[in-house]
Motif scaffolding. Sequence first.
Motif, PDB file in Angstrom:
ATOM      1  N   LEU A  62       0.910  -1.256  -0.102  1.00 20.48           N
ATOM      2  CA  LEU A  62      -0.248  -0.024   0.006  1.00 20.48           C
ATOM      3  C   LEU A  62       0.940   1.190   0.109  1.00 20.48           C
ATOM      4  O   LEU A  62       0.654   2.331  -0.694  1.00 20.48           O
ATOM      5  CB  LEU A  62      -0.964   0.065   1.053  1.00 20.48           C
ATOM      6  N   THR A  63       2.000   1.146   0.931  1.00 18.62           N
ATOM      7  CA  THR A  63       2.564   2.474   0.635  1.00 18.62           C
ATOM      8  C   THR A  63       3.629   2.707  -0.359  1.00 18.62           C
ATOM      9  O   THR A  63       3.530   3.933  -0.993  1.00 18.62           O
ATOM     10  CB  THR A  63       4.020   2.149   1.983  1.00 18.62           C
ATOM     11  N   HIS A  64       3.885   1.395  -1.294  1.00 10.79           N
ATOM     12  CA  HIS A  64       4.411   1.788  -2.696  1.00 10.79           C
ATOM     13  C   HIS A  64       3.306   2.170  -3.487  1.00 10.79           C
ATOM     14  O   HIS A  64       3.829   2.899  -4.562  1.00 10.79           O
ATOM     15  CB  HIS A  64       4.992   0.316  -3.124  1.00 10.79           C
ATOM     16  N   ALA A  65       2.230   1.935  -3.275  1.00 14.00           N
ATOM     17  CA  ALA A  65       1.213   2.344  -4.293  1.00 14.00           C
ATOM     18  C   ALA A  65       0.693   3.757  -3.943  1.00 14.00           C
ATOM     19  O   ALA A  65      -0.299   4.383  -4.836  1.00 14.00           O
ATOM     20  CB  ALA A  65      -0.087   1.499  -4.157  1.00 14.00           C
ATOM     21  N   GLY A  66       1.386   4.523  -3.064  1.00 17.54           N
ATOM     22  CA  GLY A  66       1.103   5.617  -2.678  1.00 17.54           C
ATOM     23  C   GLY A  66      -0.091   5.990  -1.654  1.00 17.54           C
ATOM     24  O   GLY A  66      -0.727   7.139  -1.461  1.00 17.54           O
ATOM     25  N   ILE A  67      -0.629   4.852  -0.993  1.00 20.43           N
ATOM     26  CA  ILE A  67      -1.464   5.007   0.042  1.00 20.43           C
ATOM     27  C   ILE A  67      -0.839   5.017   1.203  1.00 20.43           C
ATOM     28  O   ILE A  67      -0.204   3.967   1.676  1.00 20.43           O
ATOM     29  CB  ILE A  67      -2.266   3.920   0.179  1.00 20.43           C
ATOM     30  N   ARG A  68      -0.635   6.090   2.138  1.00 20.54           N
ATOM     31  CA  ARG A  68       0.218   6.370   3.223  1.00 20.54           C
ATOM     32  C   ARG A  68      -0.605   5.761   4.351  1.00 20.54           C
ATOM     33  O   ARG A  68      -1.063   6.481   5.349  1.00 20.54           O
ATOM     34  CB  ARG A  68       0.480   7.677   3.384  1.00 20.54           C
ATOM     35  N   VAL A  69      -0.443   4.675   4.478  1.00 31.62           N
ATOM     36  CA  VAL A  69      -1.167   3.917   5.860  1.00 31.62           C
ATOM     37  C   VAL A  69      -0.366   4.137   6.857  1.00 31.62           C
ATOM     38  O   VAL A  69       0.961   4.351   6.850  1.00 31.62           O
ATOM     39  CB  VAL A  69      -1.495   2.185   5.533  1.00 31.62           C
ATOM     40  N   ASN A  70      -0.985   3.771   7.957  1.00 30.98           N
ATOM     41  CA  ASN A  70       0.108   3.905   9.105  1.00 30.98           C
ATOM     42  C   ASN A  70      -0.206   2.958  10.287  1.00 30.98           C
ATOM     43  O   ASN A  70      -0.978   1.864  10.192  1.00 30.98           O
ATOM     44  CB  ASN A  70      -0.147   5.516   9.833  1.00 30.98           C
ATOM     45  N   LEU A  71       0.595   2.832  11.352  1.00 25.55           N
ATOM     46  CA  LEU A  71       0.425   1.977  12.366  1.00 25.55           C
ATOM     47  C   LEU A  71       0.164   2.692  13.693  1.00 25.55           C
ATOM     48  O   LEU A  71       0.943   3.567  14.236  1.00 25.55           O
ATOM     49  CB  LEU A  71       1.622   0.880  12.705  1.00 25.55           C
ATOM     50  N   HIS A  72      -1.103   2.352  14.469  1.00 24.06           N
ATOM     51  CA  HIS A  72      -1.509   3.121  15.438  1.00 24.06           C
ATOM     52  C   HIS A  72      -1.944   1.932  16.375  1.00 24.06           C
ATOM     53  O   HIS A  72      -3.149   1.604  16.622  1.00 24.06           O
ATOM     54  CB  HIS A  72      -2.624   4.093  15.231  1.00 24.06           C
ATOM     55  N   TYR A  73      -1.259   1.693  17.454  1.00 27.77           N
ATOM     56  CA  TYR A  73       0.117   1.946  17.831  1.00 27.77           C
ATOM     57  C   TYR A  73       0.862   0.900  18.208  1.00 27.77           C
ATOM     58  O   TYR A  73       0.428  -0.383  18.202  1.00 27.77           O
ATOM     59  CB  TYR A  73       0.237   2.972  18.869  1.00 27.77           C
ATOM     60  N   ILE A  74       2.127   0.969  18.103  1.00 21.69           N
ATOM     61  CA  ILE A  74       3.226  -0.123  18.694  1.00 21.69           C
ATOM     62  C   ILE A  74       2.879  -0.146  20.294  1.00 21.69           C
ATOM     63  O   ILE A  74       2.673   1.223  20.720  1.00 21.69           O
ATOM     64  CB  ILE A  74       4.658   0.245  18.621  1.00 21.69           C
ATOM     65  N   PRO A  75       2.787  -1.198  20.838  1.00 20.97           N
ATOM     66  CA  PRO A  75       2.456  -1.207  22.362  1.00 20.97           C
ATOM     67  C   PRO A  75       3.569  -0.401  23.015  1.00 20.97           C
ATOM     68  O   PRO A  75       4.723  -0.691  22.861  1.00 20.97           O
ATOM     69  CB  PRO A  75       2.575  -2.512  22.857  1.00 20.97           C
ATOM     70  N   VAL A  76       3.079   0.642  24.014  1.00 22.32           N
ATOM     71  CA  VAL A  76       4.047   1.637  24.341  1.00 22.32           C
ATOM     72  C   VAL A  76       5.216   0.740  25.166  1.00 22.32           C
ATOM     73  O   VAL A  76       6.412   1.044  25.013  1.00 22.32           O
ATOM     74  CB  VAL A  76       3.192   2.282  25.391  1.00 22.32           C
ATOM     75  N   TYR A  77       4.780   0.018  25.875  1.00 25.46           N
ATOM     76  CA  TYR A  77       5.997  -1.044  26.669  1.00 25.46           C
ATOM     77  C   TYR A  77       7.059  -1.491  25.643  1.00 25.46           C
ATOM     78  O   TYR A  77       7.996  -2.020  26.301  1.00 25.46           O
ATOM     79  CB  TYR A  77       5.250  -1.966  27.654  1.00 25.46           C
ATOM     80  N   ARG A  78       6.664  -1.702  24.409  1.00 29.16           N
ATOM     81  CA  ARG A  78       7.598  -2.437  23.557  1.00 29.16           C
ATOM     82  C   ARG A  78       8.376  -1.326  22.905  1.00 29.16           C
ATOM     83  O   ARG A  78       9.787  -1.737  22.400  1.00 29.16           O
ATOM     84  CB  ARG A  78       6.834  -2.931  22.234  1.00 29.16           C
ATOM     85  N   GLN A  79       8.403  -0.005  23.327  1.00 29.77           N
ATOM     86  CA  GLN A  79       9.397   0.879  22.925  1.00 29.77           C
ATOM     87  C   GLN A  79      10.696   0.822  23.643  1.00 29.77           C
ATOM     88  O   GLN A  79      10.704   0.184  24.969  1.00 29.77           O
ATOM     89  CB  GLN A  79       8.693   2.206  23.247  1.00 29.77           C
ATOM     90  N   PRO A  80      11.647   0.967  22.555  1.00 32.03           N
ATOM     91  CA  PRO A  80      12.975   0.773  23.791  1.00 32.03           C
ATOM     92  C   PRO A  80      13.129   1.179  25.076  1.00 32.03           C
ATOM     93  O   PRO A  80      13.773   0.785  25.969  1.00 32.03           O
ATOM     94  CB  PRO A  80      13.958   1.163  22.612  1.00 32.03           C
ATOM     95  N   TYR A  81      12.695   2.691  25.126  1.00 31.28           N
ATOM     96  CA  TYR A  81      12.741   3.318  26.399  1.00 31.28           C
ATOM     97  C   TYR A  81      12.100   2.590  27.584  1.00 31.28           C
ATOM     98  O   TYR A  81      12.697   2.477  28.466  1.00 31.28           O
ATOM     99  CB  TYR A  81      12.354   4.652  26.245  1.00 31.28           C
ATOM    100  N   PHE A  82      10.938   1.953  27.236  1.00 35.33           N
ATOM    101  CA  PHE A  82      10.167   1.263  28.131  1.00 35.33           C
ATOM    102  C   PHE A  82      10.715  -0.160  28.632  1.00 35.33           C
ATOM    103  O   PHE A  82      10.707  -0.687  29.529  1.00 35.33           O
ATOM    104  CB  PHE A  82       8.762   1.416  27.812  1.00 35.33           C
ATOM    105  N   GLU A  83      11.148  -0.634  27.478  1.00 34.88           N
ATOM    106  CA  GLU A  83      11.775  -2.113  27.603  1.00 34.88           C
ATOM    107  C   GLU A  83      12.978  -1.958  28.667  1.00 34.88           C
ATOM    108  O   GLU A  83      13.117  -2.750  29.312  1.00 34.88           O
ATOM    109  CB  GLU A  83      12.111  -2.636  26.264  1.00 34.88           C
ATOM    110  N   ARG A  84      13.795  -0.822  28.536  1.00 37.45           N
ATOM    111  CA  ARG A  84      14.955  -0.587  29.351  1.00 37.45           C
ATOM    112  C   ARG A  84      14.208  -0.682  30.945  1.00 37.45           C
ATOM    113  O   ARG A  84      15.184  -0.583  32.036  1.00 37.45           O
ATOM    114  CB  ARG A  84      15.537   0.502  29.120  1.00 37.45           C
ATOM    115  N   MET A  85      12.981  -0.311  31.049  1.00 36.92           N
ATOM    116  CA  MET A  85      12.348  -0.213  32.531  1.00 36.92           C
ATOM    117  C   MET A  85      12.013  -1.815  32.859  1.00 36.92           C
ATOM    118  O   MET A  85      11.700  -1.895  34.098  1.00 36.92           O
ATOM    119  CB  MET A  85      11.088   0.571  32.503  1.00 36.92           C
TER     120      MET A  85
END
Length: 392
Positions: free
Chosen positions: A326-349
Amino acid sequence: MKNSHEIIPYGRQSISEADIQSVVDVLRSDFLTQGPVVPAFEQALAAYCHAQHGVAVSSATSALHIACLALGLGSSDWLWTSAITFVASANCGLYCGAQVDFVDIDPRTFNMCPMALEAKLREAQQLGKLPKVVVPVHMCGQPCDMAAIHALSVQYGFKIIEDASHAIGARYKNEPVGNCQYSNITVFSFHPVKIITTAEGGMAVTNDAALANKLVQLRSHGISSTPSDMQARPADEIWNYQQLSLGFNYRMTELQAALGLSQLKKLDEFVQTRHVVATHYDEAFKELPVKTPWQHPDAYSSYHLYPIQVESSICGKSQKEVYQVLTHAGIRVNLHYIPVYRQPYFERMGFKPGYCPHAEHYFKSSISIPVYASMSDEQQGRVVEEIRSALL
């Protein structure tokens, strides 16, 4: 399809000539920062939400931050929020020195699950780690089950900040989100991809006059010029303001407020148009290997987002493959959201993958597709065609 190379974003602002003129009028006025338009916007939005007080700020993030401070969140406290949200819903607790934790979602609504919250509260009570503040997030614009969450707040003694960054114009049990019937404070965002915009900006609404006064002070360096707030000083000295607490420069400008006030006039129209787009998608995707957003009968969504969930076991395509096509076709889809606790900053907690199973499943299957008030029928048709092509 025509305009097959047109880029279609997942969201965008709708700005009219009236909106532009409202900003020009402020540019030609005596006030660019703190004048009459900010309080006019506050009063208009509070009235729309059936709330008593509105406090305009520089962003929803700053609104969340000072909402936590106004409720007394500090270094010995816990803030809980949804696992599926933007990081600001958790960061606001960290700004106050508190510890944060996450509650799994209801797999149908993508909102904080009241049953998961109750189970976590029972365990936390035994450990002496109950939260001081819980931040339910109205994901995609669909209100949380606030009656259930509020009932738990009465039982377990926590305060509630509704993160309604997605949900201006939404309704819960036929009442507008933001009336604070089930919360202490509700926070809105006016980022350009939201339902209405002030460019950047946000607002906190509440029915508590004391909380509103704290929010007003905190957004402007902790300063007050209200005589009843100020402490006695020598009579021969001029004290036309006092810093009473440690606050921040989180003020909204007159320019932003003018745009917001103009946009507010079209809020219901914007939400209704988003419902038309969502209904079109619902029909178009009935026979495709995706799950479309389920809507709770008690809720009227603002449809800030429209996430589809790819059923990889049926179509043989992974979420990432569909996203890339879809992105290659010009449809700017997105991801809402990555689980917050999976972010590197929170994984370090110490948080680990798998902490909230429903949130993880949502993360690995969902894609937010374009939805905004100015979408043309042609653009909607192209989105549907490209998704069909990517899945089949």
